[in-house]
Design a protein around this motif. Structure first.
Motif, PDB file in Angstrom:
ATOM      1  N   ARG A 104       0.982  -1.071   0.343  1.00 26.21           N
ATOM      2  CA  ARG A 104      -0.234   0.059  -0.138  1.00 26.21           C
ATOM      3  C   ARG A 104       0.824   1.470   0.095  1.00 26.21           C
ATOM      4  O   ARG A 104       0.694   2.402  -0.539  1.00 26.21           O
ATOM      5  CB  ARG A 104      -0.857  -0.092   1.360  1.00 26.21           C
ATOM      6  N   THR A 143       2.503   2.228  -3.436  1.00 27.66           N
ATOM      7  CA  THR A 143       1.446   2.269  -4.192  1.00 27.66           C
ATOM      8  C   THR A 143       1.104   3.978  -4.260  1.00 27.66           C
ATOM      9  O   THR A 143       0.959   4.352  -4.805  1.00 27.66           O
ATOM     10  CB  THR A 143       0.204   1.242  -4.224  1.00 27.66           C
ATOM     11  N   VAL A 144       0.535   4.055  -2.796  1.00 32.02           N
ATOM     12  CA  VAL A 144       1.137   5.662  -2.425  1.00 32.02           C
ATOM     13  C   VAL A 144       2.131   6.732  -2.732  1.00 32.02           C
ATOM     14  O   VAL A 144       2.535   7.487  -4.111  1.00 32.02           O
ATOM     15  CB  VAL A 144       0.495   5.858  -0.980  1.00 32.02           C
ATOM     16  N   ASP A 186       1.910   6.959  -6.891  1.00 28.60           N
ATOM     17  CA  ASP A 186       0.607   7.963  -7.101  1.00 28.60           C
ATOM     18  C   ASP A 186       1.539   9.442  -6.517  1.00 28.60           C
ATOM     19  O   ASP A 186       0.989  10.044  -6.885  1.00 28.60           O
ATOM     20  CB  ASP A 186      -0.440   7.681  -6.561  1.00 28.60           C
ATOM     21  N   ALA A 187       1.648   9.127  -5.439  1.00 21.03           N
ATOM     22  CA  ALA A 187       1.961  11.196  -4.897  1.00 21.03           C
ATOM     23  C   ALA A 187       3.483  10.118  -3.650  1.00 21.03           C
ATOM     24  O   ALA A 187       2.959  10.759  -2.638  1.00 21.03           O
ATOM     25  CB  ALA A 187       0.815  11.848  -4.000  1.00 21.03           C
ATOM     26  N   ASP A 229       5.003  13.359  -1.984  1.00 20.05           N
ATOM     27  CA  ASP A 229       5.181  13.978  -1.103  1.00 20.05           C
ATOM     28  C   ASP A 229       3.733  13.365   0.239  1.00 20.05           C
ATOM     29  O   ASP A 229       4.270  13.688   1.266  1.00 20.05           O
ATOM     30  CB  ASP A 229       4.769  15.226  -1.734  1.00 20.05           C
ATOM     31  N   VAL A 230       3.405  12.791  -0.611  1.00 17.83           N
ATOM     32  CA  VAL A 230       2.030  12.588   0.211  1.00 17.83           C
ATOM     33  C   VAL A 230       2.473  11.304   1.076  1.00 17.83           C
ATOM     34  O   VAL A 230       2.285  11.303   2.599  1.00 17.83           O
ATOM     35  CB  VAL A 230       0.467  12.209  -0.376  1.00 17.83           C
ATOM     36  N   ALA A 231       3.389  10.263   0.371  1.00 17.46           N
ATOM     37  CA  ALA A 231       3.405   9.834   1.231  1.00 17.46           C
ATOM     38  C   ALA A 231       4.186   9.937   2.283  1.00 17.46           C
ATOM     39  O   ALA A 231       3.987   9.682   3.575  1.00 17.46           O
ATOM     40  CB  ALA A 231       4.042   8.736   0.307  1.00 17.46           C
ATOM     41  N   ARG A 232       5.441  11.117   2.334  1.00 21.73           N
ATOM     42  CA  ARG A 232       5.895  11.199   3.386  1.00 21.73           C
ATOM     43  C   ARG A 232       5.662  12.133   3.992  1.00 21.73           C
ATOM     44  O   ARG A 232       6.121  11.759   4.950  1.00 21.73           O
ATOM     45  CB  ARG A 232       6.973  11.831   2.100  1.00 21.73           C
ATOM     46  N   TYR A 233       5.036  13.077   3.534  1.00 21.96           N
ATOM     47  CA  TYR A 233       3.298  13.384   5.125  1.00 21.96           C
ATOM     48  C   TYR A 233       2.729  12.713   5.668  1.00 21.96           C
ATOM     49  O   TYR A 233       2.065  13.121   6.969  1.00 21.96           O
ATOM     50  CB  TYR A 233       3.000  15.148   3.435  1.00 21.96           C
ATOM     51  N   SER A 234       2.483  11.912   5.376  1.00 21.65           N
ATOM     52  CA  SER A 234       1.648  10.523   5.756  1.00 21.65           C
ATOM     53  C   SER A 234       2.401   9.754   6.950  1.00 21.65           C
ATOM     54  O   SER A 234       2.311   9.062   7.394  1.00 21.65           O
ATOM     55  CB  SER A 234       1.277   9.948   4.836  1.00 21.65           C
ATOM     56  N   GLY A 235       3.613  10.220   6.548  1.00 27.38           N
ATOM     57  CA  GLY A 235       4.683   9.246   7.663  1.00 27.38           C
ATOM     58  C   GLY A 235       5.481   8.342   6.867  1.00 27.38           C
ATOM     59  O   GLY A 235       5.891   7.152   8.197  1.00 27.38           O
ATOM     60  N   VAL A 236       5.200   7.831   5.777  1.00 26.54           N
ATOM     61  CA  VAL A 236       5.720   6.879   5.287  1.00 26.54           C
ATOM     62  C   VAL A 236       7.260   7.466   4.894  1.00 26.54           C
ATOM     63  O   VAL A 236       7.776   7.944   4.300  1.00 26.54           O
ATOM     64  CB  VAL A 236       5.037   6.551   3.540  1.00 26.54           C
ATOM     65  N   ARG A 237       7.279   6.129   5.373  1.00 23.60           N
ATOM     66  CA  ARG A 237       9.843   5.797   5.603  1.00 23.60           C
ATOM     67  C   ARG A 237       9.376   6.082   3.785  1.00 23.60           C
ATOM     68  O   ARG A 237       9.741   4.615   2.961  1.00 23.60           O
ATOM     69  CB  ARG A 237      10.727   4.823   6.112  1.00 23.60           C
TER      70      ARG A 237
END
Lengths: 330, 509, 328
Positions: free
Chosen positions: C200, C203-204, C207-208, C210-218
């Motif tokens: 997941r 996949t994020v 697609d995006a 920066d969204v992943a980064r700002y949502s706490g994804v390493r």
């Protein structure tokens, strides 16, 4: 006293970036000069006039194809993943070489074979244009598919064999000299001048770079973006056609494997960006980069270093250049 | 009166079943500055895009200097002297100032570009209109925002514009720059140009515009003289409601401090910022462009490394080296650029909402799909997100609903502190109210919020306290009821003497 | 606008759906065409041979490519992973270390390629296309230097006897081992990409980012894993390749690059959400394999096959991007 002139928030960072860009450029020139000096000092015969023209000659084919790639980059931007790229360029040159050689072998004269080769190149370029502009396929994928088509057609024409040819024109291209310089050298010089004029001193060039630099801005200025992207791909294809004749002349045959040139061509076009003030692909920068790669290959040869190392050095150069420019742009 | 420069009558535009513009008129006379106002979604940008030839009108007539134009294209409209200064600074970053000014209108010398002429004319124009000494060889990417805006306007003037359409021209400008822009606009008006001026800032509209067309829900509801009718009446016409209804009220008792910031410094952006944020509090944060307010939020979310100072979360000292660390400590950020940082537009509502809290709906590293759907559906109902279902792609939702998806994402992972960076940008009035209600609800549930906005009225109405940053210094800390928009503005511009001067706070493009 | 905007995309949706069906229909039509016109196309022997000879290796490489493309990157160096793994594998066996040590050595070589890519992309912030392009160049030099300019290494019967045949030429419960390995890879990548938290996040990321980064994804961690996984899968493919042909031919891995990218994007075109997916990629691989085999059976030579496949990929991409572009 102007309020606006003194206003501005990006000032402090701007200075820094100016210097780092300048440093990159100076570094690039210094690197080129240092390597040339090194070869001059260690490789016997490197600075002989014969060898120097030989370098230019060796760089001609790479340089011309890289000019095509530069035009595509200029019109579609340098983000190779999302922007534009022409992966089919080298394979296209191979196909054109095959067309040219097979036509000559079958008894047609150069008057038919040369236009046929160039038109083939432009047709393949147009196919890329259709895919990218009309179908809106990502250029990376579109030109990948076209690469397969071009390579397949080349193999079909030549049945994967060497097609030896000879004609007076080919002899002239291969062995002719004018004012002490070989035909290939002259062609490289003339092509560089013509393309610099078109890309950097004409309306078409300015608009082409605008389309590649900022699509929306170009559209807002009333430029028909699609036409310029088509133009870039077709011009690149035409250059591939032109180059194919030189390839055939140099080898006195059409030989499978021209497609292998893709990576050096990409390397030259990308390396060229560090020679430009704006850190974008330019004809002049690409010309220098092609000469740089030619110098490396030549110097290695003279020093007796195995040619196996050339591609590795090119790869390392690309990585260094890209890493340095991306830090400089920050 | 003279013949109108622009005369758009009964213009209508539909996108499938959606009516973007029902039936609107826009008539602009030479020698006037004509304001165009309306809430988001009222049809402002639609009518402008029709005039620019970007959209094709569904019905209506368009006349430019008396000449009826059937097929409006960007080139046709520009040829008649109508020029658009777009809100986003549409310039090629790798081009020089001279090249940008003359793009598509390049002077030639034989077959070649006349670089010398381009340079000289650019210098001349910049000097004549803006009193600006700027090397024509400077690259666009090296210019400040205001300078880029000026290059855009100069480009239009170089082509002998007769009509200028400026879309939010002051958005990224600071006070002084706005003043000098207005000076230029007045001069151009006096030269006989027709100017269409689009702005969110009512104070600018009243200062510079001679007449204003107000749009609401795709209809022009009135053409008025702004100085005569005044701001409140114009806003009423725009929203068809009293301004006080815009901001839902709330009464929350503040709890214990959640986030304490002491002498936080991050050069060159800001210095010595200190404050306490309590549970149940909405703390306003504002400043001009480049004042450092945005960077404060960034530092609190681990996007910037600070030089010195301390952050305490629930009494414990924390140091966020990355957003990952901030998120895992219960800090959430609702970024300004929703498309780039807030939502993954190509993914579904479900995937977006559960993104920050996947561990709650998964076991041993695998996602439990049915649990996920259940949780997400609950949130969709709870926040009233208008979507056909959890698997709808986010790009198909409206701006306000996308924003709610971002909030839902953080709500779902029990964040304690919400950093909201311009959450109401580009959402329509209705959605705005819903976002305010949502903020109140978060506060009522004991969350702590920092609300960064350049819309001063929003700040005044919504926040319990407000911090103002000016050139990296925290210069004011107001309690609710202590402030009005004018005082805030004066503080933000760092010039208490200029109190009441109309000028915008930044809104980035 | 208070009108829910999903209504605006209704007509677009139909066009998109149409383009999905168009690609699938084209696939079925191609199979039907060969079933009718190519003698022996549908025979069990031929189908098994399609899978064994055309599908297995490409599928494994394409699975890795699918992971990378799903994360928003691209890996041009899969050929290097294939070749280096195959080279080390064959060299170790030639030196008498046996198949197991050879395989571990091969995978270790591929791991190095993956780690190099990950380091360039995450540490030096080079975009994946250029980073892997650089590795592609360097890999070529490594192979040429190691093989004295590009000479193939053939294993003699004495060298491969015993240990070597274990991998490519054995069966397990009547199923050839390569097919079992491929199936394992498919299941593993399917679970990782479509069912796990890791997938997941990937996949994020695609697609995006920066969204992943700002949502706490390493972000760095996940990108690295993806490139390492791609290299390891390609390494496995390299081992299967050399154990099938009992040799190592330098620079032979690049042949899989274009097909792997093509298969992944055909899969993306088929997928209803326009994302890289395991099922889509496998269909893409099958389509390419069926085309090669079918064209061969109806008498096209290798060269025309390449033209045919190029045209096919072009059309598939044209249909999928063209219809989508129009609908937006």
């Amino acid at each position: 006293m102007s309020a606006v002139a003194t206003a501005g928030t990006a000032r402090p960072t701007r200075r820094k970036r100016d210097y780092s860009k300048l440093a990159v450029r100076l570094g690039a020139f210094a690197g080129f000069a240092a390597i040339a000096l090194y070869f001059a000092a260690t490789a016997r015969g490197f600075v002989s006039p014969y060898n120097l023209t030989n370098i230019v000659e060796q760089s001609t084919i790479l340089g011309l194809l890289a000019f095509g790639m530069t035009l595509v980059f200029a019109g579609t931007g340098t983000d190779v993943q999302k922007g534009g790229i022409d992966l089919s360029l080298a394979a296209n040159a191979g196909l054109c070489a095959a067309v040219y050689a097979v036509l000559l072998r079958n008894g047609y004269g150069s008057a038919i074979a040369i236009p046929a080769a160039i038109l083939t190149g432009m047709a393949i370029g147009a196919l890329n244009g259709v895919a990218v502009v009309l179908f809106k396929i990502m250029p990376l994928l579109a030109t990948l598919a076209v690469l397969n088509i071009a390579e397949g057609l080349e193999l079909t024409l030549t049945e994967n064999t060497v097609v030896p040819v000879s004609s007076p024109l080919i002899d002239m291209l291969a062995f002719g000299r004018f004012l002490g310089l070989s035909s290939l050298t002259w062609i490289f010089v003339v092509a560089t001048i013509v393309l610099v004029a078109i890309a950097h001193y004409s309306r078409i060039g300015l608009r082409l770079y605008a389309v590649g630099g900022h699509k929306e801005a170009a559209r807002a200025a009333g430029i028909n973006n699609g036409a310029y992207v088509y133009g870039a791909y077709i011009a690149a294809g035409g250059l591939a056609g032109l180059t194919s004749i030189l390839i055939v002349a140099r080898l006195s045959s059409s030989t499978p494997g021209t497609g292998q040139m893709l990576l050096p061509v990409l390397a030259a076009a990308l390396l060229g960006t560090v020679f430009s003030r704006r850190l974008i692909p330019t004809i002049g920068g690409t010309c220098l980069a092609a000469l740089f790669i030619g110098t490396l290959a030549n110097g290695f040869q003279l020093l007796g270093i195995s040619s196996y190392w050339v591609s590795g050095v090119q790869g390392a150069l690309i990585l260094v250049v890209v890493a340095v420019t991306s830090f400089a742009k920050k | 009166m003279s013949e109108p420069a622009i005369e758009m009558r009964n213009v209508r535009k539909t996108f499938g079943p959606v009516i973007a513009l029902e039936k609107a008129d826009l008539v602009v006379h030479p020698g006037t500055i004509h304001g165009l106002v309306g809430a988001n979604g009222a049809g402002k940008s639609t009518i402008i895009k029709i005039l620019a030839g970007i959209y094709r009108k569904t019905a209506g007539t368009i006349r430019i200097f008396g000449e009826t134009i059937e097929d409006v294209t960007p080139v046709a409209i520009e040829r008649r002297g109508v020029h658009f200064i777009h809100q986003d600074r549409l310039l090629v970053p790798t081009a020089t100032v001279a090249e940008s000014i003359f793009l598509r209108n390049e002077p030639r010398f034989g077959p070649f570009l006349n670089h010398r002429h381009m340079r000289r004319r650019s210098k001349e124009l910049l000097h004549r209109y803006f009193d600006l000494e700027l090397s024509p060889d400077t690259l666009i990417s090296e210019l400040s925002t205001a300078q880029q805006k000026i290059v855009q306007i100069t480009r239009a003037l170089a082509q002998d514009a007769r009509v200028l359409v400026l879309d939010e021209p002051t958005a990224a400008l600071i006070d002084k720059e706005v003043k000098s822009l207005f000076k230029v606009l007045r001069r151009l008006r006096d030269d006989g140009l027709a100017i269409v001026f689009i702005s969110h800032y009512m104070s600018e509209i009243t200062e510079i515009c001679d007449t204003v067309t107000v749009l609401r829900n795709g209809v022009d509801v009135g053409v008025v003289d702004p100085r005569e009718v005044g701001i409140p009446r114009i806003v009423e016409m725009m929203t068809a409601r009293n301004t006080s209804e815009m901001y839902p009220r709330r009464a929350v008792a503040l709890g214990a401090p959640v986030l304490s910031v002491r002498d936080l410094t991050c050069e060159p952006y800001f210095r010595n910022v200190s404050f306490d944020l309590h549970a149940g509090e909405i703390l306003g944060l504002t400043g001009l462009l480049g004042s450092g307010d945005k960077e404060v939020l960034k530092a609190l979310f681990g996007q910037l490394r600070t030089d010195s100072g301390e952050i305490h979360l629930n009494g414990e000292r924390v140091e966020f080296r990355s957003p990952v660390a901030a998120v895992s400590s219960g800090v959430a950020k609702i970024p300004e650029d929703r498309r780039a940082h807030g939502v993954a537009a190509g993914l579904s509502v479900r995937e977006n909402v559960s993104l920050a809290s996947l561990s709650d709906v998964s076991s041993r590293g695998f996602v439990n799909r049915s649990r996920e759907v259940e949780v997400v559906s609950g949130l969709i109902d709870d926040l009233n997100i208008k979507t056909p279902g959890p698997d709808q792609l986010v790009k198909n939702l409206s701006g306000g609903n996308q924003q709610k998806v971002v909030v839902a994402k953080w709500l779902n992972c029990n964040s304690q502190v919400y950093l909201m960076d311009e959450p109401t940008v580009a959402v329509d009035v209705g959605a705005k109210i819903e976002i305010f209600e949502l903020m109140n609800r978060l506060a009522e549930e004991g969350k702590a919020l920092i609300f960064l906005s350049s819309d001063l009225e929003e700040i005044v109405e919504m926040c319990d306290r407000t911090l103002v940053i000016y050139r990296g210094e925290m210069i004011a800390d107001y309690a609710r009821g202590d402030i009005d928009a004018d005082r805030l503005l004066a503080a933000a511009s760092g010039a208490p003497a200029e109190r009441g001067t109309p000028a915008p706070v930044r809104r980035s493009a | 606008m208070s009108v829910p905007s999903h209504t605006t995309s209704r007509p677009a949706f139909n066009l998109e759906a149409l383009s999905n069906y168009a690609v699938l229909a084209a696939f079925l039509a191609i199979i039907a065409f060969f079933a009718i016109f190519a003698d022996g196309f549908l025979s069990l022997d031929n189908l098994v041979s399609i899978i064994l000879n055309k599908v297995v290796i490409l599928a494994i490489v394409a699975l890795g490519m699918t992971l990378v493309i799903a994360s928003g990157g691209i890996d041009l160096s899969v050929g290097v992973s294939i070749d280096l793994s195959s080279m080390v594998f064959v060299m170790l066996i030639a030196a008498g270390y046996g198949g197991f040590v050879g395989a571990v050595g091969g995978l270790a070589a591929a791991l190095c390629v993956g780690l190099a890519n990950a380091a360039l992309i995450n540490k030096l912030k080079i975009n994946p296309f250029l980073a892997t392009l650089g590795i592609l160049f360097i890999g070529e030099t490594v192979q040429r230097v190691a093989t004295g300019g590009g000479n193939p290494i053939y294993l003699t019967r004495g060298q491969y006897a015993g240990t070597f045949d274990v991998i490519a030429r054995t069966e397990f419960l009547g199923v050839p081992t390569p097919i079992i390995l491929m199936a394992l890879c498919i299941v593993a990548v399917y679970l990782a990409l479509h069912r796990s938290v890791f997938g997941r996040f990937v996949t994020v990321l695609g697609d995006a980012p920066d969204v992943a980064r700002y949502s706490g994804v390493r972000v760095g961690f996940h990108t690295s894993i993806v490139f390492v996984a791609c290299a390891l899968l390609s390494g496995l493919a390299g081992i299967l390749l050399s154990s099938t042909v009992r040799s190592y031919v330098p620079l032979s891995g690049d042949a899989f690059l274009l097909d792997a990218i093509g298969a992944t994007f055909i899969g993306t075109a088929i997928n209803s959400e326009r994302r890289p997916s395991v099922v889509g990629t496998l269909l893409g691989v099958l389509l390419l394999a069926v085309m090669r085999n079918g064209l061969l059976l109806i008498g096209w030579n290798f060269f025309w096959q390449q033209v045919g496949i190029g045209v096919l990929v072009f059309l598939v991409l044209g249909i999928s991007f063209g219809l989508r572009g129009r609908s937006e």
